[in-house]
Motif scaffolding. Structure first.
Motif, short mmCIF file in Angstrom:
data_model
loop_
_atom_site.label_atom_id
_atom_site.label_comp_id
_atom_site.label_asym_id
_atom_site.label_seq_id
_atom_site.Cartn_x
_atom_site.Cartn_y
_atom_site.Cartn_z
N GLY A 77 0.79 -1.23 0.00
CA GLY A 77 0.00 0.00 0.00
C GLY A 77 0.82 1.27 0.00
N ALA A 78 0.39 2.23 0.84
CA ALA A 78 1.02 3.55 0.89
C ALA A 78 2.45 3.47 1.39
CB ALA A 78 0.21 4.49 1.77
N VAL A 79 2.71 2.56 2.32
CA VAL A 79 4.08 2.43 2.84
C VAL A 79 5.02 1.98 1.74
CG1 VAL A 79 5.57 1.14 4.41
CG2 VAL A 79 3.36 1.98 5.21
N GLY A 80 4.60 0.96 0.98
CA GLY A 80 5.43 0.48 -0.12
C GLY A 80 5.67 1.54 -1.18
N ALA A 81 4.62 2.29 -1.51
CA ALA A 81 4.76 3.35 -2.51
C ALA A 81 5.72 4.43 -2.03
CB ALA A 81 3.40 3.95 -2.82
N PHE A 82 5.62 4.76 -0.74
CA PHE A 82 6.49 5.81 -0.19
C PHE A 82 7.95 5.37 -0.18
CE2 PHE A 82 8.67 7.64 3.53
CZ PHE A 82 8.61 8.99 3.19
N ASP B 209 17.93 -12.11 -1.55
CA ASP B 209 17.42 -12.96 -2.63
C ASP B 209 15.93 -12.68 -2.85
OD1 ASP B 209 16.65 -14.96 -4.37
OD2 ASP B 209 17.68 -16.57 -3.28
N VAL B 210 15.59 -12.17 -4.03
CA VAL B 210 14.19 -11.81 -4.30
C VAL B 210 13.28 -13.01 -4.23
CG1 VAL B 210 14.79 -9.78 -5.68
CG2 VAL B 210 14.54 -12.01 -6.80
N ALA B 211 13.82 -14.22 -4.45
CA ALA B 211 12.98 -15.43 -4.39
C ALA B 211 12.50 -15.72 -2.98
CB ALA B 211 13.77 -16.62 -4.93
N LEU B 212 13.15 -15.11 -1.98
CA LEU B 212 12.79 -15.36 -0.59
C LEU B 212 11.92 -14.25 0.00
CD1 LEU B 212 16.28 -16.56 0.72
CD2 LEU B 212 14.38 -17.97 -0.11
N LEU B 213 11.67 -13.21 -0.77
CA LEU B 213 10.98 -12.03 -0.24
C LEU B 213 9.49 -12.06 -0.55
CD1 LEU B 213 13.60 -9.33 -1.32
CD2 LEU B 213 13.32 -10.35 0.96
N PRO B 214 8.66 -11.59 0.39
CA PRO B 214 7.22 -11.56 0.12
C PRO B 214 6.82 -10.51 -0.90
CG PRO B 214 7.71 -10.65 2.29
CD PRO B 214 8.98 -11.25 1.78
N HIS B 215 7.55 -9.40 -0.96
CA HIS B 215 7.23 -8.32 -1.90
C HIS B 215 8.51 -7.86 -2.58
CE1 HIS B 215 3.28 -8.17 -0.05
NE2 HIS B 215 3.85 -8.03 1.13
N PRO B 216 9.06 -8.68 -3.48
CA PRO B 216 10.38 -8.37 -4.06
C PRO B 216 10.38 -7.11 -4.90
CG PRO B 216 9.35 -10.20 -5.22
CD PRO B 216 8.50 -9.92 -4.01
N PHE B 217 11.45 -6.35 -4.77
CA PHE B 217 11.73 -5.16 -5.57
C PHE B 217 12.42 -5.65 -6.84
CE2 PHE B 217 13.76 -1.07 -6.52
CZ PHE B 217 12.79 -0.16 -6.07
N PRO B 218 12.30 -4.91 -7.96
CA PRO B 218 13.06 -5.30 -9.15
C PRO B 218 14.54 -5.51 -8.83
CG PRO B 218 11.54 -3.54 -9.70
CD PRO B 218 11.47 -3.72 -8.20
N VAL C 282 18.17 13.73 11.19
CA VAL C 282 18.02 12.41 11.82
C VAL C 282 16.79 11.70 11.27
CG1 VAL C 282 17.54 11.20 13.98
CG2 VAL C 282 19.28 13.00 13.92
N VAL C 283 15.71 12.45 11.12
CA VAL C 283 14.48 11.87 10.56
C VAL C 283 14.74 11.36 9.14
CG1 VAL C 283 12.13 12.37 9.78
CG2 VAL C 283 12.93 13.22 12.00
N ALA C 284 15.44 12.15 8.33
CA ALA C 284 15.73 11.76 6.95
C ALA C 284 16.57 10.48 6.90
CB ALA C 284 16.45 12.89 6.22
N ILE C 285 17.56 10.38 7.77
CA ILE C 285 18.41 9.19 7.79
C ILE C 285 17.59 7.95 8.18
CG2 ILE C 285 20.35 8.08 8.98
CD1 ILE C 285 21.57 10.94 9.23
N VAL C 286 16.75 8.10 9.19
CA VAL C 286 15.90 6.97 9.61
C VAL C 286 14.96 6.56 8.49
CG1 VAL C 286 14.06 6.27 11.20
CG2 VAL C 286 16.05 7.51 12.07
N VAL C 287 14.38 7.56 7.80
CA VAL C 287 13.45 7.26 6.71
C VAL C 287 14.16 6.48 5.60
CG1 VAL C 287 12.16 8.31 4.79
CG2 VAL C 287 11.82 9.13 7.13
N VAL C 288 15.38 6.89 5.25
CA VAL C 288 16.11 6.18 4.19
C VAL C 288 16.50 4.78 4.66
CG1 VAL C 288 18.21 6.16 2.80
CG2 VAL C 288 16.89 8.27 3.06
N PHE C 289 16.96 4.66 5.89
CA PHE C 289 17.29 3.34 6.44
C PHE C 289 16.09 2.41 6.33
CE2 PHE C 289 17.02 0.29 9.89
CZ PHE C 289 18.26 -0.34 9.86
N LEU C 290 14.94 2.87 6.78
CA LEU C 290 13.73 2.05 6.73
C LEU C 290 13.29 1.78 5.29
CD1 LEU C 290 11.67 3.61 9.66
CD2 LEU C 290 12.87 1.41 9.65
N SER C 291 13.45 2.76 4.43
CA SER C 291 13.01 2.60 3.03
C SER C 291 13.79 1.52 2.32
CB SER C 291 13.12 3.92 2.28
OG SER C 291 12.22 4.88 2.80
#
Length: 241
Positions: free
Chosen positions: A62-67, A128-137, A177-186
């Motif tokens: 959803g929105a989290v993945g899009a963000f 490994d994308v084969a092991l992920l529930p929502h693989p990225f390209p 700090v917020v930006a770094i955390v956001v990128v880490f999580l992204s």
């Protein structure tokens, strides 16, 4: 002889990133040591945190993945370089001095670019994308360290130094700090990197950026005629009230 108020006033007239480091050799040694240690660690990580990578990737909906995907694209190399040039241009315009703009940009570059070399040396595979529930390209390059995370951390550090003598300093620190955390999580939620890739990248930038600033601002710039300090050339971007 200068009085203490006069010395404080002169210090306030220098953009923060141009202030000489009082311990340059120690700072550079720490930076080099961090690069060596993090590089060696990278060879032994393998897929040690694949479980954590999969757990983060379950959030990529959803929105989290899009963000998180948008964050990944916004600070990919080409946009990141463009952003750096724009911010450096603003610094040059506001400070009326090229030196802090180049200090900002080159601190980021010298911190960021070597991480791409280490990435090729370590050559740690991405999750490994084969092991992920929502693989990225599938991304074509190795994953350790994360260039996105090194970049944003170096960017924040350099910007905080630039505005150190202004009223924006605390805002930059918190937002950074917020930006770094956001990128880490992204990058972790996208699972384009293992969480350990991103964590090592933050440590890399924290250790290497101060060394990069010493090398460029304290050692190289004074040897370039048009970048040598000029009396009254650098002023803060915005004085504190």
């Amino acid at each position: 002889m200068s009085t203490e108020p006069e010395r404080r006033r002169r210090r306030a007239d220098v953009v923060g990133i141009l202030e000489p480091n009082p311990h340059p050799l120690a700072t550079v040694t720490i930076g080099i040591g961090a690069v060596v240690v993090l590089t060696v660690i990278g060879f032994f990580l393998g897929s040690v945190d694949i479980g954590l990578a999969k757990a983060f990737n379950t959030l990529h909906t959803g929105a989290v993945g899009a963000f998180t995907t948008a964050v990944y694209h916004v600070i990919s190399p080409v946009p990141a370089i463009a952003i750096t040039f724009v911010v450096a241009g603003v610094i040059w315009w506001r400070a009326r001095d090229l030196r802090p703009a180049l200090g900002f940009g080159m601190t980021i570059a010298i911190t960021w670019l070597p991480s791409a070399v280490v990435k090729e040396i370590v050559h740690r595979a991405r999750p490994d994308v084969a092991l992920l529930p929502h693989p990225f390209p599938v991304q074509p390059d190795p994953g350790y360290p994360s260039g996105h995370t090194v970049y944003i951390t170096a960017f924040v550090i350099a910007l905080v130094w630039v505005v150190r003598e202004t009223r924006w300093h605390q805002v930059a620190r918190v937002a950074g700090v917020v930006a770094i955390v956001v990128v880490f999580l992204s990058v972790s939620i996208d699972a384009v990197h293992y969480p350990t890739d991103a964590a090592a990248s933050i440590i890399w930038a924290l250790a290497v950026a101060p060394a990069a600033r010493v090398v460029w601002v304290d050692w190289v710039m004074p040897r370039i005629p048009f970048l040598r300090p000029r009396e009254g050339a650098a002023v803060p971007l915005s004085r504190r009230h």
